[in-house]
Design a protein around this motif. Structure first.
Motif, PDB file in Angstrom:
ATOM      1  N   ALA A   1      37.347  56.643 -34.560  1.00  0.00           N
ATOM      2  CA  ALA A   1      38.493  56.870 -33.810  1.00  0.00           C
ATOM      3  C   ALA A   1      39.176  56.101 -32.607  1.00  0.00           C
ATOM      4  CB  ALA A   1      39.037  58.198 -33.655  1.00  0.00           C
ATOM      5  N   ALA A   2      38.337  55.804 -31.649  1.00  0.00           N
ATOM      6  CA  ALA A   2      38.660  55.207 -30.366  1.00  0.00           C
ATOM      7  C   ALA A   2      38.790  53.952 -30.591  1.00  0.00           C
ATOM      8  CB  ALA A   2      37.268  55.638 -29.577  1.00  0.00           C
ATOM      9  N   ASN A   3      37.841  53.329 -31.537  1.00  0.00           N
ATOM     10  CA  ASN A   3      38.028  51.833 -31.809  1.00  0.00           C
ATOM     11  C   ASN A   3      39.235  51.550 -32.515  1.00  0.00           C
ATOM     12  OD1 ASN A   3      35.953  50.381 -30.418  1.00  0.00           O
ATOM     13  ND2 ASN A   3      34.389  51.844 -31.740  1.00  0.00           N
ATOM     14  N   PHE A   4      39.567  52.300 -33.553  1.00  0.00           N
ATOM     15  CA  PHE A   4      40.832  52.160 -34.503  1.00  0.00           C
ATOM     16  C   PHE A   4      42.008  52.318 -33.432  1.00  0.00           C
ATOM     17  CE2 PHE A   4      38.384  53.700 -38.204  1.00  0.00           C
ATOM     18  CZ  PHE A   4      38.197  52.572 -38.668  1.00  0.00           C
ATOM     19  N   TYR A   5      41.985  53.239 -32.458  1.00  0.00           N
ATOM     20  CA  TYR A   5      43.031  53.537 -31.547  1.00  0.00           C
ATOM     21  C   TYR A   5      43.489  52.145 -30.693  1.00  0.00           C
ATOM     22  CZ  TYR A   5      45.027  55.134 -27.303  1.00  0.00           C
ATOM     23  OH  TYR A   5      46.123  55.322 -26.081  1.00  0.00           O
ATOM     24  N   ILE A   6      42.362  51.582 -30.278  1.00  0.00           N
ATOM     25  CA  ILE A   6      42.606  50.309 -29.574  1.00  0.00           C
ATOM     26  C   ILE A   6      42.765  49.099 -30.491  1.00  0.00           C
ATOM     27  CG2 ILE A   6      41.347  51.183 -27.469  1.00  0.00           C
ATOM     28  CD1 ILE A   6      39.175  49.369 -28.057  1.00  0.00           C
ATOM     29  N   GLY A   7      42.674  49.193 -31.680  1.00  0.00           N
ATOM     30  CA  GLY A   7      42.857  48.071 -32.520  1.00  0.00           C
ATOM     31  C   GLY A   7      41.539  47.187 -32.928  1.00  0.00           C
ATOM     32  N   GLN A   8      40.500  47.883 -32.482  1.00  0.00           N
ATOM     33  CA  GLN A   8      39.341  47.187 -32.688  1.00  0.00           C
ATOM     34  C   GLN A   8      38.622  47.644 -34.132  1.00  0.00           C
ATOM     35  OE1 GLN A   8      37.612  44.802 -31.369  1.00  0.00           O
ATOM     36  NE2 GLN A   8      38.298  44.657 -29.281  1.00  0.00           N
ATOM     37  N   ASN A   9      39.402  47.169 -35.270  1.00  0.00           N
ATOM     38  CA  ASN A   9      39.221  47.819 -36.606  1.00  0.00           C
ATOM     39  C   ASN A   9      37.836  47.594 -37.222  1.00  0.00           C
ATOM     40  OD1 ASN A   9      41.756  48.846 -36.445  1.00  0.00           O
ATOM     41  ND2 ASN A   9      42.702  47.064 -37.425  1.00  0.00           N
ATOM     42  N   GLY A  10      37.363  46.439 -36.863  1.00  0.00           N
ATOM     43  CA  GLY A  10      35.900  46.057 -37.122  1.00  0.00           C
ATOM     44  C   GLY A  10      35.039  47.006 -36.846  1.00  0.00           C
ATOM     45  N   LEU A  11      34.855  47.466 -35.448  1.00  0.00           N
ATOM     46  CA  LEU A  11      34.009  48.415 -34.818  1.00  0.00           C
ATOM     47  C   LEU A  11      34.301  49.612 -35.240  1.00  0.00           C
ATOM     48  CD1 LEU A  11      34.031  47.147 -31.052  1.00  0.00           C
ATOM     49  CD2 LEU A  11      32.079  46.967 -32.642  1.00  0.00           C
ATOM     50  N   GLY A  12      35.601  50.032 -35.404  1.00  0.00           N
ATOM     51  CA  GLY A  12      35.848  51.389 -35.817  1.00  0.00           C
ATOM     52  C   GLY A  12      35.420  51.474 -37.531  1.00  0.00           C
ATOM     53  N   GLY A  13      35.511  50.602 -38.276  1.00  0.00           N
ATOM     54  CA  GLY A  13      35.051  50.562 -39.693  1.00  0.00           C
ATOM     55  C   GLY A  13      33.561  50.758 -39.854  1.00  0.00           C
ATOM     56  N   ALA A  14      32.913  50.029 -39.194  1.00  0.00           N
ATOM     57  CA  ALA A  14      31.625  50.158 -39.029  1.00  0.00           C
ATOM     58  C   ALA A  14      30.979  51.472 -38.586  1.00  0.00           C
ATOM     59  CB  ALA A  14      30.877  49.119 -38.015  1.00  0.00           C
ATOM     60  N   GLN A  15      31.614  52.290 -37.687  1.00  0.00           N
ATOM     61  CA  GLN A  15      31.280  53.445 -37.399  1.00  0.00           C
ATOM     62  C   GLN A  15      31.652  54.549 -38.693  1.00  0.00           C
ATOM     63  OE1 GLN A  15      33.377  53.639 -33.505  1.00  0.00           O
ATOM     64  NE2 GLN A  15      31.450  53.347 -32.202  1.00  0.00           N
ATOM     65  N   LEU A  16      32.845  54.358 -38.939  1.00  0.00           N
ATOM     66  CA  LEU A  16      33.041  55.199 -39.995  1.00  0.00           C
ATOM     67  C   LEU A  16      32.148  54.948 -41.124  1.00  0.00           C
ATOM     68  CD1 LEU A  16      34.829  57.318 -41.010  1.00  0.00           C
ATOM     69  CD2 LEU A  16      36.567  55.239 -42.061  1.00  0.00           C
ATOM     70  N   ALA A  17      31.800  53.829 -41.548  1.00  0.00           N
ATOM     71  CA  ALA A  17      30.957  53.495 -42.754  1.00  0.00           C
ATOM     72  C   ALA A  17      29.396  54.252 -42.314  1.00  0.00           C
ATOM     73  CB  ALA A  17      30.750  51.947 -42.817  1.00  0.00           C
ATOM     74  N   LEU A  18      29.107  54.276 -41.163  1.00  0.00           N
ATOM     75  CA  LEU A  18      27.801  54.832 -40.800  1.00  0.00           C
ATOM     76  C   LEU A  18      27.806  56.193 -40.897  1.00  0.00           C
ATOM     77  CD1 LEU A  18      25.214  53.861 -39.584  1.00  0.00           C
ATOM     78  CD2 LEU A  18      25.832  54.530 -37.240  1.00  0.00           C
ATOM     79  N   LEU A  19      28.952  56.782 -40.652  1.00  0.00           N
ATOM     80  CA  LEU A  19      28.969  58.288 -41.037  1.00  0.00           C
ATOM     81  C   LEU A  19      28.948  58.636 -42.306  1.00  0.00           C
ATOM     82  CD1 LEU A  19      29.781  61.021 -39.900  1.00  0.00           C
ATOM     83  CD2 LEU A  19      32.333  60.590 -40.068  1.00  0.00           C
ATOM     84  N   LEU A  20      29.712  57.941 -43.236  1.00  0.00           N
ATOM     85  CA  LEU A  20      29.837  58.006 -44.650  1.00  0.00           C
ATOM     86  C   LEU A  20      28.503  57.803 -45.125  1.00  0.00           C
ATOM     87  CD1 LEU A  20      33.098  56.323 -45.676  1.00  0.00           C
ATOM     88  CD2 LEU A  20      32.717  58.689 -45.433  1.00  0.00           C
ATOM     89  N   LEU A  21      27.670  57.041 -44.711  1.00  0.00           N
ATOM     90  CA  LEU A  21      26.374  56.829 -45.300  1.00  0.00           C
ATOM     91  C   LEU A  21      25.509  57.886 -45.039  1.00  0.00           C
ATOM     92  CD1 LEU A  21      24.340  54.682 -46.432  1.00  0.00           C
ATOM     93  CD2 LEU A  21      23.796  53.698 -44.265  1.00  0.00           C
ATOM     94  N   SER A  22      25.573  58.418 -43.825  1.00  0.00           N
ATOM     95  CA  SER A  22      24.875  59.509 -43.174  1.00  0.00           C
ATOM     96  C   SER A  22      25.133  60.695 -44.101  1.00  0.00           C
ATOM     97  CB  SER A  22      24.995  59.847 -41.604  1.00  0.00           C
ATOM     98  OG  SER A  22      24.524  60.935 -41.250  1.00  0.00           O
ATOM     99  N   LEU A  23      26.562  60.949 -44.420  1.00  0.00           N
ATOM    100  CA  LEU A  23      26.675  62.224 -45.400  1.00  0.00           C
ATOM    101  C   LEU A  23      25.936  61.768 -46.565  1.00  0.00           C
ATOM    102  CD1 LEU A  23      30.383  62.589 -44.328  1.00  0.00           C
ATOM    103  CD2 LEU A  23      28.463  64.062 -43.449  1.00  0.00           C
ATOM    104  N   ILE A  24      26.185  60.697 -47.183  1.00  0.00           N
ATOM    105  CA  ILE A  24      25.859  60.528 -48.714  1.00  0.00           C
ATOM    106  C   ILE A  24      23.974  60.644 -48.737  1.00  0.00           C
ATOM    107  CG2 ILE A  24      25.333  58.675 -50.313  1.00  0.00           C
ATOM    108  CD1 ILE A  24      27.995  57.504 -49.575  1.00  0.00           C
ATOM    109  N   ILE A  25      23.515  60.280 -47.554  1.00  0.00           N
ATOM    110  CA  ILE A  25      22.063  60.271 -47.634  1.00  0.00           C
ATOM    111  C   ILE A  25      21.541  61.821 -47.400  1.00  0.00           C
ATOM    112  CG2 ILE A  25      20.000  59.765 -46.046  1.00  0.00           C
ATOM    113  CD1 ILE A  25      21.058  57.201 -45.682  1.00  0.00           C
ATOM    114  N   SER A  26      22.318  62.691 -46.532  1.00  0.00           N
ATOM    115  CA  SER A  26      22.049  63.923 -46.567  1.00  0.00           C
ATOM    116  C   SER A  26      22.196  64.849 -47.800  1.00  0.00           C
ATOM    117  CB  SER A  26      22.927  64.582 -45.576  1.00  0.00           C
ATOM    118  OG  SER A  26      22.728  64.039 -43.976  1.00  0.00           O
ATOM    119  N   TYR A  27      23.254  64.442 -48.588  1.00  0.00           N
ATOM    120  CA  TYR A  27      23.529  64.974 -49.982  1.00  0.00           C
ATOM    121  C   TYR A  27      22.436  64.709 -50.604  1.00  0.00           C
ATOM    122  CZ  TYR A  27      25.725  65.829 -54.480  1.00  0.00           C
ATOM    123  OH  TYR A  27      25.844  66.270 -55.738  1.00  0.00           O
ATOM    124  N   VAL A  28      21.679  63.215 -50.825  1.00  0.00           N
ATOM    125  CA  VAL A  28      20.793  63.031 -51.818  1.00  0.00           C
ATOM    126  C   VAL A  28      19.519  63.559 -51.187  1.00  0.00           C
ATOM    127  CG1 VAL A  28      19.348  61.084 -52.232  1.00  0.00           C
ATOM    128  CG2 VAL A  28      21.787  60.633 -52.257  1.00  0.00           C
TER     129      VAL A  28
END
Length: 216
Positions: free
Chosen positions: A123-150
């Motif tokens: 959210a912080a990086n999306f807020y300041i327009g650093q969408n690349g960093l924000g997207g990477a952090q969000l992708a890491l979160l989604l990956l963590s949730l998927i691995i936890s489910y598996v």
């Protein structure tokens, strides 16, 4: 217990490296590099004023340090041609009001709080327009949730397996997913601490290269 200690040590080491990157020694070397290529040596702050501000009071973002013009804030940037301060595209300065108005400003405090409370979402990086960093952090979160489910599915399969070979196979998979989860946890913690240090020192710019408003 050991994994928690590893997490804390990794985060501390990364935060320390971030702080060292912005040491005063580096700032002095940057002034030295500028002084080597400049064609003008200032004697006082007024000597660094943009040409169309001659006769006006010196703005807060214009300084003369060791005979080198240092330009900061949203309204001023170093002009390599004149070696003086020039107008920045990040803000507008009113010479009569001496007020610098930033274009589409973003708050350092808001970015810090977003990073502190909801860093995994980017959210912080999306807020300041650093969408690349924000997207990477969000992708890491989604990956963590998927691995936890598996990992949960694998543990259920291991419990439900009727033969020893099957249980051993699923136990091995469970260990692998656990190791991956640990690595993701280390990365997230280190990234979280690094972002907190960066935003606290106001060292990250907006996506358009403009600085955040210093209100922390």
């Amino acid at each position: 217990m050991i994994s928690n200690v590893v997490l804390v040590l990794a985060g501390f080491l990364l935060a320390t490296s971030v702080c060292l990157e912005a040491s005063p020694v580096e700032h002095e070397s940057e002034l030295h590099r500028i002084s080597l290529r400049q064609t003008f040596s200032c004697l006082n702050d007024s000597g660094c004023n943009p040409s169309n501000l001659t006769g006006y009071s010196v703005p807060n973002g214009v300084k003369c340090v060791n005979k080198v013009c240092v330009c900061s804030g949203s309204c001023f940037t170093f002009d390599k041609v004149t070696s003086r301060c020039g107008y920045s595209t990040c803000g507008w300065y009113g010479p009569n009001t001496t007020v610098c108005t930033a274009y589409a400003p973003k708050s350092q405090l808001t970015a810090f709080l977003l990073s502190f409370f909801v860093m995994p979402t980017g959210a912080a990086n999306f807020y300041i327009g650093q969408n690349g960093l924000g997207g990477a952090q969000l992708a890491l979160l989604l990956l963590s949730l998927i691995i936890s489910y598996v990992s949960c599915c694998i543990k259920m399969c291991a419990k439900g397996s009727s033969n020893e070979g099957g249980r051993a196979f699923f136990s091995c998979l469970s260990c692998c997913t656990g190791l991956i989860s640990l690595l993701i946890g280390l990365t997230s913690l280190a990234w979280w601490i690094a972002d907190l240090v960066i935003f606290a020192r106001n060292q990250r710019t907006m996506g358009n290269g403009c600085p955040l408003i210093s209100d922390l």
